[in-house]
Design a protein around this motif. Structure first.
Motif, short mmCIF file in Angstrom:
data_model
loop_
_atom_site.label_atom_id
_atom_site.label_comp_id
_atom_site.label_asym_id
_atom_site.label_seq_id
_atom_site.Cartn_x
_atom_site.Cartn_y
_atom_site.Cartn_z
N THR A 1 0.84 -1.20 0.00
CA THR A 1 0.00 0.00 0.00
C THR A 1 0.87 1.25 0.00
O THR A 1 0.63 2.19 -0.75
N LYS A 2 1.90 1.24 0.83
CA LYS A 2 2.83 2.37 0.88
C LYS A 2 3.54 2.54 -0.46
O LYS A 2 3.68 3.66 -0.96
N ARG B 1 1.23 4.05 -3.01
CA ARG B 1 1.04 5.48 -2.74
C ARG B 1 2.25 6.29 -3.24
O ARG B 1 2.08 7.34 -3.86
N SER C 1 2.15 6.38 -7.04
CA SER C 1 1.09 7.24 -7.59
C SER C 1 1.51 8.70 -7.61
O SER C 1 1.01 9.49 -8.41
#
Length: 64
Positions: free
Chosen positions: A50-51, A54, A57
């Motif tokens: 998830t990190k 992020r 992105s």
């Protein structure tokens, strides 16, 4: 001009034995994990992904 290829380092003697012993112990710990440990590791891995997503992105990685 070509660069010479370096030899591959090889562990020998006591260092090799210690490495093998620690590798085997780590492998056995991994095989004998509890379900709670497996779930905790999966959750930690998902948090890491998830990190990473992020960060990527926000990286603006276009093929300009």
């Amino acid at each position: 001009m070509a660069l010479p290829i370096a030899s591959i380092p090889v562990l020998t003697g006591e260092v090799a034995q210690r490495f093998e012993t620690e590798a085997q112990a780590n492998y056995q710990r991994n095989l004998n994990r509890t379900e709670e440990e497996k779930i905790a590791e999966e959750e930690a891995l998902e948090r890491g992904f998830t990190k990473l997503r992020r960060i990527l992105s926000k990286a603006h990685l276009s093929g300009k």
